[in-house]
Write an enzyme that holds these catalytic residues in place. Sequence first.
Site, mmCIF file in Angstrom:
data_model
loop_
_atom_site.group_PDB
_atom_site.id
_atom_site.type_symbol
_atom_site.label_atom_id
_atom_site.label_comp_id
_atom_site.label_asym_id
_atom_site.label_seq_id
_atom_site.Cartn_x
_atom_site.Cartn_y
_atom_site.Cartn_z
ATOM 1 C CD GLU A 180 45.917 38.090 28.415
ATOM 2 O OE1 GLU A 180 44.461 38.370 28.704
ATOM 3 O OE2 GLU A 180 46.581 37.645 29.286
ATOM 4 C CE LYS A 181 47.897 39.585 34.148
ATOM 5 N NZ LYS A 181 46.636 40.012 33.941
ATOM 6 C CG HIS A 182 48.663 35.399 30.950
ATOM 7 N ND1 HIS A 182 47.646 36.064 31.025
ATOM 8 C CD2 HIS A 182 49.168 34.666 31.687
ATOM 9 C CE1 HIS A 182 47.665 35.739 32.540
ATOM 10 N NE2 HIS A 182 48.334 35.128 32.853
ATOM 11 C CG HIS A 231 52.259 37.414 34.024
ATOM 12 N ND1 HIS A 231 52.839 36.665 34.973
ATOM 13 C CD2 HIS A 231 51.075 36.870 33.646
ATOM 14 C CE1 HIS A 231 51.940 35.476 35.191
ATOM 15 N NE2 HIS A 231 51.052 35.781 34.244
ATOM 16 C CG HIS A 271 49.909 34.724 38.904
ATOM 17 N ND1 HIS A 271 49.344 35.990 39.035
ATOM 18 C CD2 HIS A 271 50.145 34.202 37.780
ATOM 19 C CE1 HIS A 271 48.897 35.689 37.682
ATOM 20 N NE2 HIS A 271 49.223 34.821 36.766
ATOM 21 C CB CYS A 320 50.592 31.691 32.997
ATOM 22 S SG CYS A 320 49.998 32.333 34.824
ATOM 23 C CG HIS A 340 45.935 33.274 34.309
ATOM 24 N ND1 HIS A 340 46.843 34.044 35.056
ATOM 25 C CD2 HIS A 340 44.679 33.418 35.109
ATOM 26 C CE1 HIS A 340 46.035 34.699 36.196
ATOM 27 N NE2 HIS A 340 44.807 34.351 36.141
HETATM 28 FE FE LIG Z 1 48.866 34.503 34.639
#
Ligand SMILES: [Fe+2]
Length: 132
Positions: A16-18, A46, A52, A116, A119
């Site tokens: 999960e990139k966050h 990310h 973003h 983010c 997100h």
């Molecule tokens: Fe994001």
Amino acid sequence: MSNLGKFTQTADWRKEKHVPVIEEIGQPQKGETFALRLSIGKEIAHPHTTEHHIRFIKLFFQPEEEKFTVHLGTYHFEAHGESVEGPNEGSAKCEPAVTTNITLEKPGTLLALSYCNIHGLWENSREITFSS
Ligand SMILES: [Fe+2]
């Protein structure tokens, strides 16, 4: 009763990139300064665009057998390609990664929160022990 889980999400940072990655550089020792690297997107990048991006990482420490949490730092990432030429036309960006130096007098748990702009808030934690 904790409310943190209502505000944050977490997962394995490898998938999960966050999720903020917390890595100590070297072996922490009681009372000795060591380097700590915080980053986003170590395994899966990310996006980093004006629309973003990651705004900040916050770092906390919960000392073992203590009640109150210590705020160690907040690391802001302010440049995301904004420019008078338009979004994503800027000549510089800052990547969502930082290396800081910390000193711990007790073992405990580090908590990192990343934000983010699309997100929301993500968390990760890492136990810190001292070698004998
Ligand atoms: Fe994001």
